[in-house]
Design a protein around this motif. Structure first.
Motif, short mmCIF file in Angstrom:
data_model
loop_
_atom_site.label_atom_id
_atom_site.label_comp_id
_atom_site.label_asym_id
_atom_site.label_seq_id
_atom_site.Cartn_x
_atom_site.Cartn_y
_atom_site.Cartn_z
N THR A 103 -1.51 -11.28 -8.97
CA THR A 103 -0.71 -10.69 -7.90
C THR A 103 -0.04 -9.40 -8.34
O THR A 103 0.25 -8.53 -7.52
N ASN A 145 -1.55 -6.29 -7.07
CA ASN A 145 -1.32 -5.89 -5.68
C ASN A 145 -0.24 -4.81 -5.57
O ASN A 145 -0.01 -4.28 -4.49
N LEU A 193 3.87 -2.42 -2.82
CA LEU A 193 2.53 -2.87 -2.51
C LEU A 193 1.58 -1.69 -2.37
O LEU A 193 1.96 -0.62 -1.86
N LEU A 227 -5.66 -2.91 -0.42
CA LEU A 227 -5.54 -4.36 -0.59
C LEU A 227 -6.68 -5.09 0.11
O LEU A 227 -7.25 -6.04 -0.45
N ARG A 267 -9.71 -4.92 -1.97
CA ARG A 267 -9.60 -5.78 -3.15
C ARG A 267 -9.99 -7.22 -2.81
O ARG A 267 -10.76 -7.85 -3.52
N GLU A 308 1.43 -13.79 -3.81
CA GLU A 308 0.07 -13.45 -3.37
C GLU A 308 -0.21 -13.99 -1.98
O GLU A 308 -0.88 -13.34 -1.17
N VAL A 322 1.27 -11.54 0.39
CA VAL A 322 0.43 -10.35 0.49
C VAL A 322 -0.77 -10.63 1.39
O VAL A 322 -1.11 -9.83 2.28
#
Length: 264
Positions: A182, A185, A192, A198, A201, A226, A229
């Motif tokens: 995480t 991120n 972030l 993101l 990813r 995570e 996110v």
């Protein structure tokens, strides 16, 4: 303002509004607080006491205890809550997850935390407020969680993420898990990465195809971040709360020590 993440500018505007959010600082606040923030100790309020090794280091708190704490922080039934910390949100993610799991619908994570607030030239204080007690009523089960058996099923299907760093992953992980720390991120400033970056990813592992995703870490803290996110990107991830501390506490569970598959 998203349903999960709030920027410094958005928080400042919300705090100046007629109905400001309840603001929680996860940590002792020794480095300063955003004005109006209530310090929240993760260990004594956002986790319970393990009854066995297979519970992991940080089981969920008893809901009655959590409700008493939440009321003492000033949370009422209609409250919006914003959580942050001094480490890019990786601790505050646990507060986001636990409060959402307990039924608080509007909880947001401050992007970049205290460092981003200070970098924007916003004031920091050491004054701790005395909130008016709230009346929130909590109940469990509003977010998805995994036990060890379900975590094994997710791992077998290539849908279980390990949110720890690569060294911890290499030293021992749930067989079949995917290493996606995480911390990666976040950018160098603790904020972030942008949403497109993101998405790319996570899309590399087909995590946006609608199939269930699970996430774990060492004790259910980094993984909660995570999960937040992923939620900000529209991906619903179930949390293995006991995480690797629970998995490794059961001698029947196999442990893999292969390196991170993507070499992260």
């Amino acid at each position: 303002m998203s349903a999960v993440i709030v920027s410094v500018a958005e928080l400042a505007a919300a705090l100046a509004s007629p109905r400001p959010p309840v603001l929680l600082h996860v940590g002792d606040g020794a480095g300063g607080l955003i004005p109006g923030a209530v310090p929240v100790d993760l260990a004594s309020t956002l986790q319970g006491v393990p009854s066995s090794d297979s519970d992991g280091r940080r089981p969920l708190p008893a809901v009655d205890d959590l409700q008493a704490h939440a009321r003492s922080w000033g949370i009422s039934s209609a409250s919006t809550v914003v959580v942050y910390d001094g480490s890019g949100g990786t601790q505050a993610g646990r507060a986001w997850w636990v409060l959402r799991w307990a039924g608080i619908a509007s909880v947001r994570l401050l992007d970049g935390g205290l460092a981003a607030w200070a970098a924007a030239g916003r004031g920091v204080t050491h004054d701790v407020p005395a909130p008016v007690p709230g009346d929130v009523t909590l109940s469990p089960g509003h977010l998805r969680e995994l036990d060890a058996d379900r975590a094994a099923e997710y791992a077998g299907a290539g849908r279980l993420l390990d949110a720890r760093g690569p060294q911890a992953f290499a030293e021992g992980h749930i067989p079949g898990a995917i290493s996606l720390p995480t911390r990666d991120n976040l950018g160098h400033d603790g904020r972030l990465l942008d949403a497109d970056t993101l998405r790319k990813r996570f899309a590399a592992f087909d995590l946006d195809d609608g199939r269930p995703v699970g996430v774990y870490c060492g004790g259910g803290v980094a993984a909660a971040h995570e999960a937040a996110v992923l939620a900000s990107l529209g991906v619903d991830a179930a949390l293995f709360v006991g995480s690797f501390s629970a998995w490794s506490g059961d001698p029947r569970r196999p442990i893999s020590r292969t390196p991170s598959p993507e070499g992260s």
